[in-house]
Design a protein around this motif. Structure first.
Motif, short mmCIF file in Angstrom:
data_model
loop_
_atom_site.label_atom_id
_atom_site.label_comp_id
_atom_site.label_asym_id
_atom_site.label_seq_id
_atom_site.Cartn_x
_atom_site.Cartn_y
_atom_site.Cartn_z
N PHE A 246 34.30 29.84 26.10
CA PHE A 246 34.49 30.93 27.05
C PHE A 246 33.52 30.77 28.22
O PHE A 246 32.52 31.49 28.33
CB PHE A 246 34.29 32.28 26.36
N PRO A 247 33.81 29.82 29.12
CA PRO A 247 32.91 29.56 30.26
C PRO A 247 33.15 30.53 31.42
O PRO A 247 33.72 30.17 32.45
CB PRO A 247 33.28 28.12 30.65
N PHE A 248 32.73 31.77 31.24
CA PHE A 248 32.99 32.78 32.26
C PHE A 248 32.34 32.43 33.59
O PHE A 248 32.78 32.90 34.64
CB PHE A 248 32.49 34.15 31.77
N GLY A 249 31.31 31.61 33.56
CA GLY A 249 30.66 31.22 34.80
C GLY A 249 31.53 30.39 35.72
O GLY A 249 31.23 30.22 36.90
N ARG A 250 32.62 29.84 35.20
CA ARG A 250 33.50 29.03 36.04
C ARG A 250 34.27 29.88 37.05
O ARG A 250 34.82 29.38 38.00
CB ARG A 250 34.50 28.26 35.17
N GLY A 251 34.35 31.16 36.80
CA GLY A 251 34.96 32.04 37.79
C GLY A 251 36.37 32.44 37.48
O GLY A 251 37.01 31.98 36.54
N LEU A 252 36.88 33.33 38.31
CA LEU A 252 38.20 33.93 38.11
C LEU A 252 39.32 32.91 38.26
O LEU A 252 40.28 32.90 37.48
CB LEU A 252 38.39 35.06 39.13
N ASN A 260 49.33 33.07 40.05
CA ASN A 260 49.32 34.39 39.42
C ASN A 260 48.86 35.43 40.42
O ASN A 260 48.74 35.15 41.62
CB ASN A 260 48.45 34.38 38.16
N VAL A 261 48.57 36.64 39.96
CA VAL A 261 48.22 37.71 40.90
C VAL A 261 46.91 37.42 41.61
O VAL A 261 46.68 37.91 42.73
CB VAL A 261 48.13 39.08 40.19
N TRP A 262 46.04 36.62 40.99
CA TRP A 262 44.76 36.33 41.62
C TRP A 262 44.93 35.37 42.80
O TRP A 262 44.09 35.36 43.71
CB TRP A 262 43.77 35.78 40.61
N VAL A 312 37.26 43.48 33.97
CA VAL A 312 38.41 43.97 34.73
C VAL A 312 39.65 43.16 34.39
O VAL A 312 40.74 43.70 34.17
CB VAL A 312 38.12 43.92 36.24
N SER A 313 39.48 41.84 34.34
CA SER A 313 40.61 40.97 33.99
C SER A 313 41.15 41.29 32.60
O SER A 313 42.36 41.39 32.41
CB SER A 313 40.16 39.50 34.06
N ALA A 314 40.25 41.48 31.63
CA ALA A 314 40.67 41.79 30.27
C ALA A 314 41.41 43.12 30.20
O ALA A 314 42.42 43.26 29.49
CB ALA A 314 39.46 41.81 29.34
N PHE A 349 48.85 35.07 31.62
CA PHE A 349 48.92 34.16 32.77
C PHE A 349 48.73 34.91 34.08
O PHE A 349 48.01 34.45 34.98
CB PHE A 349 50.26 33.43 32.79
N MET A 350 49.34 36.07 34.19
CA MET A 350 49.31 36.80 35.45
C MET A 350 47.96 37.42 35.76
O MET A 350 47.55 37.51 36.92
CB MET A 350 50.39 37.89 35.45
N PHE A 351 47.24 37.89 34.72
CA PHE A 351 46.02 38.66 34.97
C PHE A 351 44.76 38.06 34.32
O PHE A 351 43.68 38.64 34.46
CB PHE A 351 46.19 40.09 34.45
N GLY A 352 44.91 36.94 33.61
CA GLY A 352 43.79 36.39 32.86
C GLY A 352 42.69 35.80 33.73
O GLY A 352 42.87 35.53 34.92
N TRP A 353 41.54 35.58 33.11
CA TRP A 353 40.36 35.03 33.77
C TRP A 353 40.41 33.50 33.70
O TRP A 353 40.63 32.93 32.64
CB TRP A 353 39.10 35.55 33.08
#
Length: 514
Positions: A246-252, A260-262, A312-314, A349-353
């Motif tokens: 879970f490399p959250f530091g990689r960004g959105l 996707n929506v992002w 927020v993504s979750a 896929f649409m809202f994930g991080w």
């Protein structure tokens, strides 16, 4: 299902294997070196160092079962060419022997996909079953990602099919075990975990034995997870392992053109900075092309729009899948389960991080099971397949692969069109099919058989893909030369994101109305 069906499946497998062999010399991405390095890690280092090794930037970041899978392949790699598994001298080693070995392992692993297809097809009529084999085995997205770009998605989808087949047939325990194993191979499939949990809790853990069944299911799933993670827990590697998974530091955004929506959100933020500068004279400083380089790395904060955090993504992912979770809680019926799983993958896929563009396959491949049963799903599948495959085009950026990806998409779209037209346009007029529908108490909607596979809105949108592609290939280089290289990627991202959003809204409607 009999010998004729097995013969047909093997015939398709033979043709597909020939196509995959022809693709062996094609371009391969950095994922090729990633997996070669993972072979070297699991072969050269003790288990306790697998998730802490940093001898290369391509660190091991898949769950333990996949690491064990790489260790298994490394046994044969060391026999085939010892330098493949050399941790020091094998870096960027891509001679012919390595290419042949690694391409061959992907083809061999696809045997699990064919097994899964055989099981999931067992509940369908012969014609539908054969079309399902065809659309999955020759999926252009799967061919592009696995057999050109290079990954091992085929056998993972085989495990997913095995799980879905078990759940559809009422064997929830086996389905849960397969799914637990799948997540321990690739944690991105865990996005379907909530629907599995709710459905199993309401469908399997019921009646006088609900406590006993819950304990049995929990014990089975915990045993699978313990088998995967136990050795690393014993060696104290769990913190490092979780950090890798879970490399959250990689960004959105994994890449700006992940549709996707992002992608729409990022484009909106960039547009807002331009508007504020041009119309209001407000200059907002931000790194040049910080969101458009298509590179994996630390995320560049938005300049105008609110920042998006993993929480927020979750919340958006869980919130968007609530309709199917509520339905599964209220009325857990097996024939709706596959649709719910596909929908949850769509929400992820649409809202994930940090979503990869390749994750669109998580929607496309299982959706094929629904597409061969209802015309409305066949129409959505044809639309989704084209949009998903086109969104993968930037993965193959070399000119020599351009004819390959275009040909794969066009031929596949034609094959889907012809087969679905036959299935839903003429087969329902056959007396045998009418009797089958009557025997299954299925409502026969004659009007449904004359609806086109592509409606006017979808047709206009797909026509727009040709405009985007012609601009990117011809007019942009003509007008700008090598300048603004991100613009074609941005156009592809935004346009495909619009198509994906349209598909998600359509599936939300299908879930709500089912």
């Amino acid at each position: 299902m009999g010998a004729a069906d097995l013969q047909y499946l093997l015939w398709l497998v033979g043709i597909a294997t020939c196509v995959k062999v022809l693709l062996v010399p094609a371009y391969h991405s950095t994922d090729f070196e990633v997996h070669r390095h993972w072979l070297a890690i699991t072969h050269s280092l003790p288990l306790k160092e697998w998730y802490s090794d940093e001898s290369s930037q391509w660190t091991l970041d898949y769950p333990p079962f996949f690491a064990f899978f790489e260790r298994f392949l490394a046994i044969f790699a060391s026999w085939f060419d010892p330098q493949i598994v050399d941790l020091v001298n094998g870096q960027n080693y891509a001679v012919r022997s390595v290419v042949l070995f690694q391409r061959g392992t992907v083809m061999a692993a696809d045997l699990v996909l064919y097994w899964g297809l055989w099981e999931i097809g067992s509940g369908l009529s012969r014609m539908r079953r054969r079309i399902l084999y065809l659309v999955v085995i020759f999926s252009p997205g799967l061919l592009i990602v696995d057999h050109i770009h290079f990954q091992y998605n085929g056998f993972l989808f085989g495990i997913l099919f095995l799980s879905l087949a078990a759940m559809r047939d009422g064997n929830d325990l086996l389905g849960g075990i397969y799914f637990a194993a799948l997540v321990c191979f690739k944690h991105l499939f865990a996005i379907a975990g909530p629907i599995y949990f709710v459905y199993i809790l309401r469908h399997y853990c019921k009646g006088p034995q609900k406590i006993a069944r819950f304990c049995i299911m929990a014990s089975a799933v915990i045993s699978i997870v313990a088998l995967a993670f136990g050795p690393f827990l014993y060696h104290g590697q769990m913190p490092q392992l979780m950090k890798r998974l879970f490399p959250f530091g990689r960004g959105l955004c994994h890449a700006y053109w992940a549709p996707n929506v992002w992608a729409l959100y990022s484009t909106g933020d960039k547009s807002a900075t331009v508007v504020m500068r041009k119309l209001f004279g407000v200059y907002i400083d931000r790194p040049k092309a910080g969101l458009t380089g298509g590179l994996v790395g630390d995320f560049t904060p938005y300049a105008v729009f609110p920042q998006i955090t993993p929480i927020v993504s979750a919340i958006l992912v869980i919130g968007s899948m609530m309709p199917c979770l509520v339905q599964a809680w209220r009325k857990p019926v097996p024939n709706a389960f596959i649709r719910w799983v596909v929908y949850t993958f769509t929400c992820g896929f649409m809202f994930g991080w940090h979503v990869h563009e390749k994750a669109s396959l998580h929607m496309v491949i299982p959706f094929s099971v629904l597409a061969v049963e209802r015309l409305e799903d066949a129409r959505a599948f044809l639309f989704l397949s084209v949009v998903s495959t086109y969104s993968l085009f930037p993965l193959l950026f070399e000119s020599k692969e351009y004819p390959i990806k275009v040909t794969l998409l066009l031929l596949y779209a034609l094959v889907i069109w012809l087969n679905f037209s036959q299935l839903f346009g003429t087969s329902t007029k056959d007396s045998g099919d009418l009797k089958a529908k009557a025997a299954s108490n299925t409502e026969l909607n004659v009007q449904e058989t004359v609806k086109p596979l592509i409606g006017p809105v979808e047709g206009a949108y797909l026509g727009g893909i040709m405009v985007i592609e012609i601009y990117g290939q011809c007019f942009h280089p003509l007008f700008f030369g090598g300048s603004f290289p991100f613009v074609p990627l941005m156009l592809t991202s935004v346009y495909c994101a619009l198509g994906m959003t349209y598909y998600w809204l359509d599936q939300l409607h299908m879930v709500l109305s089912s």
